[in-house]
Design a protein around this motif. Structure first.
Motif, mmCIF file in Angstrom:
data_model
loop_
_atom_site.group_PDB
_atom_site.id
_atom_site.type_symbol
_atom_site.label_atom_id
_atom_site.label_comp_id
_atom_site.label_asym_id
_atom_site.label_seq_id
_atom_site.Cartn_x
_atom_site.Cartn_y
_atom_site.Cartn_z
ATOM 1 N N ALA A 111 -2.899 2.907 1.312
ATOM 2 C CA ALA A 111 -2.130 2.725 0.080
ATOM 3 C C ALA A 111 -3.059 2.498 -1.108
ATOM 4 O O ALA A 111 -2.857 3.075 -2.195
ATOM 5 C CB ALA A 111 -1.164 1.549 0.235
ATOM 6 N N ARG A 112 -4.077 1.661 -0.912
ATOM 7 C CA ARG A 112 -5.025 1.384 -1.989
ATOM 8 C C ARG A 112 -5.745 2.671 -2.414
ATOM 9 O O ARG A 112 -5.901 2.955 -3.602
ATOM 10 C CB ARG A 112 -6.040 0.341 -1.537
ATOM 11 N N THR A 122 -2.513 0.661 6.890
ATOM 12 C CA THR A 122 -1.663 1.100 5.792
ATOM 13 C C THR A 122 -2.120 0.534 4.442
ATOM 14 O O THR A 122 -1.967 1.188 3.410
ATOM 15 C CB THR A 122 -0.207 0.683 6.053
ATOM 16 N N THR A 123 -2.702 -0.659 4.455
ATOM 17 C CA THR A 123 -3.175 -1.258 3.209
ATOM 18 C C THR A 123 -4.319 -0.449 2.615
ATOM 19 O O THR A 123 -4.338 -0.168 1.405
ATOM 20 C CB THR A 123 -3.637 -2.704 3.447
ATOM 21 N N TYR A 162 5.417 2.456 2.903
ATOM 22 C CA TYR A 162 6.356 2.151 3.997
ATOM 23 C C TYR A 162 7.695 2.887 3.843
ATOM 24 O O TYR A 162 8.432 3.048 4.822
ATOM 25 C CB TYR A 162 6.609 0.651 4.075
ATOM 26 N N GLN A 163 7.989 3.340 2.639
ATOM 27 C CA GLN A 163 9.214 4.117 2.448
ATOM 28 C C GLN A 163 9.137 5.455 3.204
ATOM 29 O O GLN A 163 10.157 6.003 3.603
ATOM 30 C CB GLN A 163 9.447 4.387 0.961
ATOM 31 N N GLY A 209 -3.491 4.962 -4.327
ATOM 32 C CA GLY A 209 -3.037 4.461 -5.618
ATOM 33 C C GLY A 209 -1.554 4.139 -5.644
ATOM 34 O O GLY A 209 -0.899 4.231 -6.693
ATOM 35 N N VAL A 210 -1.019 3.756 -4.488
ATOM 36 C CA VAL A 210 0.395 3.377 -4.414
ATOM 37 C C VAL A 210 0.483 2.005 -3.757
ATOM 38 O O VAL A 210 -0.477 1.522 -3.153
ATOM 39 C CB VAL A 210 1.223 4.400 -3.602
ATOM 40 N N SER A 211 1.643 1.391 -3.858
ATOM 41 C CA SER A 211 1.835 0.097 -3.215
ATOM 42 C C SER A 211 2.095 0.298 -1.720
ATOM 43 O O SER A 211 2.526 1.380 -1.290
ATOM 44 C CB SER A 211 3.020 -0.644 -3.841
ATOM 45 N N VAL A 212 1.843 -0.739 -0.948
ATOM 46 C CA VAL A 212 2.127 -0.676 0.482
ATOM 47 C C VAL A 212 3.620 -0.457 0.700
ATOM 48 O O VAL A 212 4.031 0.271 1.611
ATOM 49 C CB VAL A 212 1.668 -1.963 1.191
ATOM 50 N N GLY A 213 4.434 -1.068 -0.157
ATOM 51 C CA GLY A 213 5.874 -0.887 -0.046
ATOM 52 C C GLY A 213 6.288 0.566 -0.226
ATOM 53 O O GLY A 213 7.170 1.069 0.482
ATOM 54 N N THR A 214 5.637 1.244 -1.160
ATOM 55 C CA THR A 214 5.927 2.662 -1.372
ATOM 56 C C THR A 214 5.536 3.481 -0.138
ATOM 57 O O THR A 214 6.277 4.368 0.308
ATOM 58 C CB THR A 214 5.160 3.201 -2.591
#
Length: 204
Positions: free
Chosen positions: A26-27, A22-23, A37-38, A30-35
């Protein structure tokens, strides 16, 4: 969502299934890992969604091809269905082996069934309006054609297809579908002639 899916495809193509996480996705998106995971709580959910999206794209492509070929000849319908299917497969040829492994790992029969039903309904609609053919049961023909298409998924997905392989696959599937429809059309005509002859004998 589109950015995450596109990033998933890119990571699969560049880094492979084992290194995908997921990391990395996400990278790349261009989004955060938290985004991320939503939408997807873990890697497995992300991969399952990627497979679901791929199969939906397949079904949509076949639906569009059939809609554009209503009232066309059987030959054009067969050609359009094959081209639509393989266009999607070849567009993601680099990750097809990975998608195949994901399908096996997650037991994606329900996803395959859904895509198959959508495709069969679209093909049936096209066959029912064919300008040069009439069938007693176009639904059965459509389901048979769909089974042939989706039954080739393992053959097309267990390795990366080259453009040459893709062209040969298109040639062979087109021959198969054209011949099948012509044979079924002839069979329908034979049945109608027999029915007409039987009715004539009874009347005599």
């Amino acid at each position: 969502m589109d950015a995450i899916f596109e990033a998933t495809i890119q990571v699969l193509a560049n880094d492979g299934l084992i290194r995908l996480n997921t990391t990395r996705v996400a990278r790349r998106a261009g989004v955060s890992v938290g985004t991320l995971y939503q939408y997807f709580p873990n890697k497995q959910a992300l991969l399952f969604a990627a497979l679901e999206r791929h199969l939906a794209i397949l079904a949509i492509a076949i639906e569009k091809a059939c809609d554009e070929n209503l009232h066309s000849t059987l030959e054009k319908i067969a050609d359009a269905v094959v081209k639509a299917y393989l266009r999607v497969q070849m567009a993601q040829a680099e990750i097809s082996p990975t998608l195949y492994r994901i399908a096996l790992e997650f037991d994606a029969r329900e996803l395959l069934d859904l895509a198959g039903r959508r495709s069969a309904e679209a093909i049936e609609a096209a066959l029912s309006t064919a300008s040069d053919g009439r069938f007693a049961d176009p639904g059965l023909l459509a389901r048979t054609m769909t089974a042939a298409l989706y039954g080739t998924v393992p053959a097309f997905c267990h390795r990366v297809l080259s453009p040459v392989d893709g062209r040969e696959a298109e040639k062979q599937l087109t021959i198969m579908f054209r011949s099948y429809l012509v044979a079924q059309q002839s069979g329908t005509a034979d049945v109608e002639r027999k029915d007409a002859n039987g009715a004539g004998l009874q009347a005599g």
